[in-house]
Design a protein around this motif. Structure first.
Motif, PDB file in Angstrom:
ATOM      1  N   SER A 110     148.306  48.650 -31.303  1.00 37.92           N
ATOM      2  CA  SER A 110     149.536  48.084 -31.842  1.00 37.92           C
ATOM      3  C   SER A 110     150.754  48.953 -31.552  1.00 37.92           C
ATOM      4  O   SER A 110     151.842  48.445 -31.308  1.00 37.92           O
ATOM      5  CB  SER A 110     149.414  47.884 -33.355  1.00 37.92           C
ATOM      6  OG  SER A 110     148.402  46.950 -33.642  1.00 37.92           O
ATOM      7  N   ASN A 111     150.586  50.271 -31.593  1.00 36.75           N
ATOM      8  CA  ASN A 111     151.710  51.199 -31.435  1.00 36.75           C
ATOM      9  C   ASN A 111     151.980  51.598 -29.994  1.00 36.75           C
ATOM     10  O   ASN A 111     152.955  52.303 -29.726  1.00 36.75           O
ATOM     11  CB  ASN A 111     151.479  52.462 -32.273  1.00 36.75           C
ATOM     12  CG  ASN A 111     151.500  52.162 -33.758  1.00 36.75           C
ATOM     13  OD1 ASN A 111     152.082  51.187 -34.197  1.00 36.75           O
ATOM     14  ND2 ASN A 111     150.839  53.001 -34.528  1.00 36.75           N
ATOM     15  N   SER A 112     151.145  51.184 -29.073  1.00 32.34           N
ATOM     16  CA  SER A 112     151.283  51.590 -27.675  1.00 32.34           C
ATOM     17  C   SER A 112     152.065  50.551 -26.882  1.00 32.34           C
ATOM     18  O   SER A 112     151.903  49.356 -27.078  1.00 32.34           O
ATOM     19  CB  SER A 112     149.902  51.766 -27.038  1.00 32.34           C
ATOM     20  OG  SER A 112     149.184  52.782 -27.698  1.00 32.34           O
ATOM     21  N   SER A 113     152.895  51.055 -25.971  1.00 34.12           N
ATOM     22  CA  SER A 113     153.596  50.141 -25.074  1.00 34.12           C
ATOM     23  C   SER A 113     152.673  49.706 -23.941  1.00 34.12           C
ATOM     24  O   SER A 113     152.876  48.672 -23.321  1.00 34.12           O
ATOM     25  CB  SER A 113     154.852  50.795 -24.504  1.00 34.12           C
ATOM     26  OG  SER A 113     154.520  51.972 -23.802  1.00 34.12           O
ATOM     27  N   ALA A 114     151.655  50.530 -23.679  1.00 32.06           N
ATOM     28  CA  ALA A 114     150.685  50.208 -22.624  1.00 32.06           C
ATOM     29  C   ALA A 114     149.351  50.876 -22.957  1.00 32.06           C
ATOM     30  O   ALA A 114     149.298  51.856 -23.701  1.00 32.06           O
ATOM     31  CB  ALA A 114     151.186  50.693 -21.269  1.00 32.06           C
ATOM     32  N   ALA A 115     148.288  50.319 -22.383  1.00 32.19           N
ATOM     33  CA  ALA A 115     146.952  50.903 -22.513  1.00 32.19           C
ATOM     34  C   ALA A 115     146.226  50.667 -21.193  1.00 32.19           C
ATOM     35  O   ALA A 115     146.309  49.577 -20.625  1.00 32.19           O
ATOM     36  CB  ALA A 115     146.179  50.274 -23.668  1.00 32.19           C
ATOM     37  N   VAL A 116     145.558  51.709 -20.704  1.00 28.54           N
ATOM     38  CA  VAL A 116     144.824  51.603 -19.444  1.00 28.54           C
ATOM     39  C   VAL A 116     143.363  51.932 -19.721  1.00 28.54           C
ATOM     40  O   VAL A 116     143.055  52.970 -20.302  1.00 28.54           O
ATOM     41  CB  VAL A 116     145.394  52.557 -18.371  1.00 28.54           C
ATOM     42  CG1 VAL A 116     144.584  52.462 -17.087  1.00 28.54           C
ATOM     43  CG2 VAL A 116     146.857  52.244 -18.098  1.00 28.54           C
ATOM     44  N   LEU A 117     142.472  51.047 -19.303  1.00 30.88           N
ATOM     45  CA  LEU A 117     141.042  51.249 -19.494  1.00 30.88           C
ATOM     46  C   LEU A 117     140.444  51.873 -18.246  1.00 30.88           C
ATOM     47  O   LEU A 117     140.764  51.465 -17.121  1.00 30.88           O
ATOM     48  CB  LEU A 117     140.345  49.922 -19.780  1.00 30.88           C
ATOM     49  CG  LEU A 117     140.454  49.408 -21.222  1.00 30.88           C
ATOM     50  CD1 LEU A 117     141.872  49.025 -21.568  1.00 30.88           C
ATOM     51  CD2 LEU A 117     139.513  48.249 -21.435  1.00 30.88           C
ATOM     52  N   THR A 118     139.595  52.866 -18.462  1.00 32.09           N
ATOM     53  CA  THR A 118     138.940  53.560 -17.349  1.00 32.09           C
ATOM     54  C   THR A 118     137.462  53.730 -17.638  1.00 32.09           C
ATOM     55  O   THR A 118     137.032  53.672 -18.794  1.00 32.09           O
ATOM     56  CB  THR A 118     139.546  54.961 -17.125  1.00 32.09           C
ATOM     57  OG1 THR A 118     139.376  55.737 -18.312  1.00 32.09           O
ATOM     58  CG2 THR A 118     141.014  54.889 -16.758  1.00 32.09           C
ATOM     59  N   GLU A 119     136.712  53.947 -16.584  1.00 37.22           N
ATOM     60  CA  GLU A 119     135.308  54.347 -16.699  1.00 37.22           C
ATOM     61  C   GLU A 119     135.257  55.811 -16.308  1.00 37.22           C
ATOM     62  O   GLU A 119     135.809  56.209 -15.288  1.00 37.22           O
ATOM     63  CB  GLU A 119     134.420  53.516 -15.780  1.00 37.22           C
ATOM     64  CG  GLU A 119     132.950  53.853 -15.945  1.00 37.22           C
ATOM     65  CD  GLU A 119     132.049  52.918 -15.168  1.00 37.22           C
ATOM     66  OE1 GLU A 119     131.101  53.442 -14.534  1.00 37.22           O
ATOM     67  OE2 GLU A 119     132.295  51.704 -15.176  1.00 37.22           O
ATOM     68  N   GLY A 127     130.327  49.159 -19.505  1.00 42.47           N
ATOM     69  CA  GLY A 127     130.074  50.538 -19.076  1.00 42.47           C
ATOM     70  C   GLY A 127     130.788  51.525 -19.978  1.00 42.47           C
ATOM     71  O   GLY A 127     131.437  51.150 -20.950  1.00 42.47           O
ATOM     72  N   PRO A 128     130.698  52.811 -19.663  1.00 45.14           N
ATOM     73  CA  PRO A 128     131.384  53.813 -20.484  1.00 45.14           C
ATOM     74  C   PRO A 128     132.902  53.638 -20.352  1.00 45.14           C
ATOM     75  O   PRO A 128     133.441  53.704 -19.251  1.00 45.14           O
ATOM     76  CB  PRO A 128     130.946  55.153 -19.903  1.00 45.14           C
ATOM     77  CG  PRO A 128     130.002  54.853 -18.795  1.00 45.14           C
ATOM     78  CD  PRO A 128     129.947  53.389 -18.573  1.00 45.14           C
ATOM     79  N   THR A 129     133.554  53.356 -21.460  1.00 36.73           N
ATOM     80  CA  THR A 129     134.976  53.038 -21.435  1.00 36.73           C
ATOM     81  C   THR A 129     135.785  54.069 -22.209  1.00 36.73           C
ATOM     82  O   THR A 129     135.416  54.462 -23.305  1.00 36.73           O
ATOM     83  CB  THR A 129     135.230  51.636 -22.045  1.00 36.73           C
ATOM     84  OG1 THR A 129     134.485  50.680 -21.293  1.00 36.73           O
ATOM     85  CG2 THR A 129     136.695  51.269 -22.017  1.00 36.73           C
ATOM     86  N   ALA A 130     136.889  54.456 -21.604  1.00 35.08           N
ATOM     87  CA  ALA A 130     137.886  55.281 -22.286  1.00 35.08           C
ATOM     88  C   ALA A 130     139.220  54.587 -22.106  1.00 35.08           C
ATOM     89  O   ALA A 130     139.466  53.921 -21.098  1.00 35.08           O
ATOM     90  CB  ALA A 130     137.922  56.686 -21.706  1.00 35.08           C
ATOM     91  N   ILE A 131     140.080  54.747 -23.103  1.00 33.64           N
ATOM     92  CA  ILE A 131     141.366  54.058 -23.094  1.00 33.64           C
ATOM     93  C   ILE A 131     142.484  55.085 -23.160  1.00 33.64           C
ATOM     94  O   ILE A 131     142.460  55.983 -23.999  1.00 33.64           O
ATOM     95  CB  ILE A 131     141.479  53.098 -24.295  1.00 33.64           C
ATOM     96  CG1 ILE A 131     140.267  52.168 -24.341  1.00 33.64           C
ATOM     97  CG2 ILE A 131     142.780  52.307 -24.227  1.00 33.64           C
ATOM     98  CD1 ILE A 131     140.081  51.462 -25.656  1.00 33.64           C
ATOM     99  N   THR A 132     143.437  54.933 -22.255  1.00 34.99           N
ATOM    100  CA  THR A 132     144.648  55.749 -22.312  1.00 34.99           C
ATOM    101  C   THR A 132     145.690  54.936 -23.058  1.00 34.99           C
ATOM    102  O   THR A 132     146.170  53.919 -22.556  1.00 34.99           O
ATOM    103  CB  THR A 132     145.166  56.075 -20.898  1.00 34.99           C
ATOM    104  OG1 THR A 132     144.139  56.717 -20.160  1.00 34.99           O
ATOM    105  CG2 THR A 132     146.387  56.984 -20.966  1.00 34.99           C
TER     106      THR A 132
END
Length: 178
Positions: free
Chosen positions: A22-31, A79-84
């Protein structure tokens, strides 16, 4: 279909992720499969201020994204997900991700979202190729300053030309004896 009831710790994780979406202007998903703890720390540092890199369980992250009103990412939660999560300049964070992924093939950018719009990997790469907000603002300020200087020069030249024209007319009038 009834919503699944999660234990308190998972509900807390969903609430935290929902707030970040909600507070982010953007989010990028990575493995991140294959990256060491040290490399993940290096990645976090390379993202710049205003970006937070979080490893998340797919089911919890998907639920949080939906609760935050972010749609179109469900297929990326595999898969293994991380979010920026990016609260600052998305260009700076995208540049950090692109540079890190180039040096570490184990990091795979899956896609993302910015201002409610789903981003493909190609769009994130294009975002990384842009100049930062500060550089663009400096260029705009320089262009405006140059325009102002040119305008002042034209106005100053016009005033001196009018003065010379007036002096020439007076000389001509005096020479003709009027």
């Amino acid at each position: 279909m009834a919503e699944r009831e999660y234990p308190a710790d998972k509900q807390s994780a969903i609430a935290d992720l929902t707030e970040r979406f909600s507070n982010s202007s953007a989010a990028v998903l990575t493995e991140y499969r294959g990256l060491t703890v040290e490399e993940l720390q290096e990645l976090r540092r390379s993202l710049g201020e205003g970006a937070n890199y979080r490893v998340a369980k797919n089911t919890l992250a998907k639920r949080a994204a939906n609760q935050a009103g972010v749609s179109g990412l469900d297929d990326l939660f595999t898969g293994p997900t991380a979010i920026t999560f990016i609260e600052g300049d998305p260009v700076e964070a995208a540049k950090g991700l692109k540079a890190f992924a180039k040096a570490h093939e184990a990091l795979v950018v899956k896609g993302g979202v910015m201002d409610g719009n789903v981003l493909t990997v190609e769009e994130i790469t294009k975002l990384a190729d842009l100049e930062s907000r500060e550089v663009l603002l400096a260029k705009l300020a320089g262009a405006l300053q140059a325009t102002a200087q040119k305008t002042a020069g034209v106005l100053a030249a016009s005033a001196s030309q009018v003065a010379r024209l007036g002096a020439a007319l007076q000389e001509k009038k005096a020479a003709s004896g009027e």
